[in-house]
Scaffold this motif. Sequence first.
Motif, PDB file in Angstrom:
ATOM      1  N   VAL A 244      39.797  38.978  24.357  1.00 38.32           N
ATOM      2  CA  VAL A 244      39.084  38.647  23.120  1.00 38.32           C
ATOM      3  C   VAL A 244      37.614  39.037  23.246  1.00 38.32           C
ATOM      4  O   VAL A 244      37.042  39.703  22.369  1.00 38.32           O
ATOM      5  N   ARG A 245      36.985  38.626  24.329  1.00 34.49           N
ATOM      6  CA  ARG A 245      35.576  38.957  24.522  1.00 34.49           C
ATOM      7  C   ARG A 245      35.376  40.469  24.559  1.00 34.49           C
ATOM      8  O   ARG A 245      34.421  41.000  23.993  1.00 34.49           O
ATOM      9  N   GLN A 246      36.270  41.165  25.224  1.00 35.61           N
ATOM     10  CA  GLN A 246      36.152  42.619  25.326  1.00 35.61           C
ATOM     11  C   GLN A 246      36.251  43.286  23.962  1.00 35.61           C
ATOM     12  O   GLN A 246      35.475  44.179  23.618  1.00 35.61           O
ATOM     13  N   ALA A 247      37.231  42.861  23.159  1.00 38.88           N
ATOM     14  CA  ALA A 247      37.398  43.447  21.822  1.00 38.88           C
ATOM     15  C   ALA A 247      36.202  43.122  20.929  1.00 38.88           C
ATOM     16  O   ALA A 247      35.748  43.957  20.144  1.00 38.88           O
ATOM     17  N   VAL A 248      35.671  41.892  21.046  1.00 36.44           N
ATOM     18  CA  VAL A 248      34.487  41.521  20.264  1.00 36.44           C
ATOM     19  C   VAL A 248      33.300  42.380  20.666  1.00 36.44           C
ATOM     20  O   VAL A 248      32.549  42.885  19.827  1.00 36.44           O
ATOM     21  N   HIS A 249      33.126  42.550  21.960  1.00 38.01           N
ATOM     22  CA  HIS A 249      32.021  43.377  22.452  1.00 38.01           C
ATOM     23  C   HIS A 249      32.159  44.811  21.972  1.00 38.01           C
ATOM     24  O   HIS A 249      31.180  45.457  21.602  1.00 38.01           O
ATOM     25  N   ARG A 250      33.380  45.304  21.981  1.00 35.99           N
ATOM     26  CA  ARG A 250      33.622  46.688  21.567  1.00 35.99           C
ATOM     27  C   ARG A 250      33.252  46.901  20.111  1.00 35.99           C
ATOM     28  O   ARG A 250      32.856  48.000  19.712  1.00 35.99           O
ATOM     29  N   ASN A 251      33.360  45.864  19.294  1.00 36.82           N
ATOM     30  CA  ASN A 251      33.043  45.979  17.870  1.00 36.82           C
ATOM     31  C   ASN A 251      31.663  45.434  17.533  1.00 36.82           C
ATOM     32  O   ASN A 251      31.339  45.247  16.364  1.00 36.82           O
ATOM     33  N   GLY A 252      30.839  45.161  18.566  1.00 35.80           N
ATOM     34  CA  GLY A 252      29.466  44.740  18.336  1.00 35.80           C
ATOM     35  C   GLY A 252      29.322  43.342  17.775  1.00 35.80           C
ATOM     36  O   GLY A 252      28.371  43.065  17.039  1.00 35.80           O
ATOM     37  N   GLY A 253      30.231  42.444  18.117  1.00 30.47           N
ATOM     38  CA  GLY A 253      30.187  41.094  17.548  1.00 30.47           C
ATOM     39  C   GLY A 253      29.847  40.032  18.561  1.00 30.47           C
ATOM     40  O   GLY A 253      29.438  40.307  19.683  1.00 30.47           O
ATOM     41  N   THR A 254      30.017  38.774  18.156  1.00 27.23           N
ATOM     42  CA  THR A 254      29.753  37.629  19.024  1.00 27.23           C
ATOM     43  C   THR A 254      30.940  36.689  18.962  1.00 27.23           C
ATOM     44  O   THR A 254      31.654  36.612  17.960  1.00 27.23           O
ATOM     45  N   VAL A 255      31.151  35.955  20.045  1.00 26.93           N
ATOM     46  CA  VAL A 255      32.174  34.920  20.075  1.00 26.93           C
ATOM     47  C   VAL A 255      31.543  33.676  20.687  1.00 26.93           C
ATOM     48  O   VAL A 255      30.891  33.751  21.721  1.00 26.93           O
ATOM     49  N   THR A 256      31.699  32.547  20.030  1.00 21.02           N
ATOM     50  CA  THR A 256      31.109  31.294  20.496  1.00 21.02           C
ATOM     51  C   THR A 256      32.188  30.234  20.627  1.00 21.02           C
ATOM     52  O   THR A 256      33.218  30.269  19.939  1.00 21.02           O
ATOM     53  N   LEU A 257      31.938  29.293  21.518  1.00 25.25           N
ATOM     54  CA  LEU A 257      32.857  28.187  21.753  1.00 25.25           C
ATOM     55  C   LEU A 257      32.138  26.875  21.438  1.00 25.25           C
ATOM     56  O   LEU A 257      31.052  26.619  21.958  1.00 25.25           O
ATOM     57  N   ASP A 258      32.771  26.069  20.581  1.00 27.97           N
ATOM     58  CA  ASP A 258      32.227  24.755  20.230  1.00 27.97           C
ATOM     59  C   ASP A 258      33.339  23.713  20.339  1.00 27.97           C
ATOM     60  O   ASP A 258      34.522  24.046  20.523  1.00 27.97           O
ATOM     61  N   ARG A 259      32.935  22.476  20.152  1.00 28.12           N
ATOM     62  CA  ARG A 259      33.905  21.391  20.069  1.00 28.12           C
ATOM     63  C   ARG A 259      34.326  21.239  18.616  1.00 28.12           C
ATOM     64  O   ARG A 259      33.489  21.186  17.708  1.00 28.12           O
ATOM     65  N   GLY A 260      35.638  21.206  18.386  1.00 28.90           N
ATOM     66  CA  GLY A 260      36.161  21.156  17.032  1.00 28.90           C
ATOM     67  C   GLY A 260      35.927  19.821  16.351  1.00 28.90           C
ATOM     68  O   GLY A 260      35.537  18.828  16.981  1.00 28.90           O
TER      69      GLY A 260
END
Length: 549
Positions: free
Chosen positions: A510-526
Amino acid sequence: MRLSRTLPRSLAGQLFAMQALLVAAVVAGCAFFAYASGRAQAEETADRQVRTAALALAGSPTVREAIRTPDPSAILQPYAERVRADTGIAFVTIMDPDRVRWTHPHPSEIGRTFIGNTAPALRGETFTETYTGTLGPSIRVVTPIRDGDRIVGLVSAGITVERVSTQVREQLGALGMAAGAALALGGLGTYVINARLRRHTHGMNARELGRMHDYHEATLHAVREGLLMLDGQRRIALINDAGRELLGLTHASVGRKVDELALPAPLTGALLAAEPRVDEVHLTSDRVIVVNTSPVVGGEQRGTVVTLRDHTELQALSGELDSERGFTMALRSQAHEAANRLHTVVSLIELDRVEEAVEFATAELELAQVLTDRVVGAVAEPVLAALLLGKAAQANERGVELVLAEDSLIDDGALPRSMAPRDLVTILGNLIDNAVDAASEAGTGGEAPLPVQRTATRALVTVTALTEGGELLLRVADTGGGIGPDDADEVFRRGWTTHGTGRGLGLALVRQAVHRNGGTVTLDRGPVGGAEFTVRLPLAGRTAEVATA
């Protein structure tokens, strides 16, 4: 019969011949120079020796007193012979101003006329000449004998040219032995060096080495697998085009140490390892690569050969295949469940309870149609819609309800063509799979990593998909146990998992694909205590970033 063409001499043989010829030329030049210098030095020494003897005799009182006697030869002949024997010169001749000899090495020549020039000496000069006399060619000095202001006689002392040549030949013999020893030593050293060179070049000549280099370069550029060679200090000695592409390196990386290349820590560790590595999967910022290493040893650690294979496409296809298998199992289960429900409807009709059969069938249809209508109405992107419907079926089989958030909305054509559908499947599919796993475990009584206050008793996964502010927002929240603060920084690392060995690749992809598309991924408590992952992908290019809240 025609002889076969002689093969070109090896590079080592050519160098040996050139070096031997060079050593011989240097030794010959030095020998010639030494011979010329030695002969000139011998002639200079001879001149100095005979000049000293002649001047000493001309200035001797004994000689002047003898000249005054009626028979000068009686005194001068033995005196001159003693001087000749003591000095080692060839002859000493004392004569009157009319060139009549008073002394000579051959007594029979006494009284005869001196053969040679005397005019400069009669003028009071001392001079040197090479002249052929009774003893052959000689180097002689002639000087006047003075008695007051008068010249009363002449002295000629000399060394034969043959004696000078003999001395030079003796010196040249010693020089020749030294030159021969130098040539032999130089040849031996050249042979030893070229024997070693022959071992390293395997006896190949320069043309063969050049051709091998051309093939080597062509092969490196043609091979689609990455090839990396490290020396004993773990510096990059060689890397081909595919290797630079897979690792994101430039030509300037050659000569640098592996630990200076800012590669992921696990990959750096694999490259620095002394033991072989076989088919290890590693992730870079953009790719999944398979690494094989093989040390090059020969009495000492000489380096490592590394091959790299791009596993990105295969990993993506494998993920899609897993999804397809999951869809197939879900459809099979749904078909079995539909058959059970159809039997129920048929049985109700046979019992003449038609109204209840209609009510049961209608309720089941409404439940199945609600999610489909919701997804199709909110998500016009067919890949995402199909993925959500398939994952909903899979979640349902595991007792987890997958719902689409009310604010979800993606219009048709909102996503650019540059955004690969496969990356969307990788990102959203892996996030939903992890969420379903977490929700199902919490729903079956599994221990939660975090103490949470549940607001819902059912296992639930909520998906949000919408476009806002020039970005695609994908959010997946679950009712699972959440992720502890200590693991928040590690969840995107390959191998992190709570499900034992052999897992832990999904979030890294997931992180790799996000990086490849120039995006960000964050983790929070739901909102209900579980994990909530939020992905933002720019609909136009943007610098890649990974953040953890």
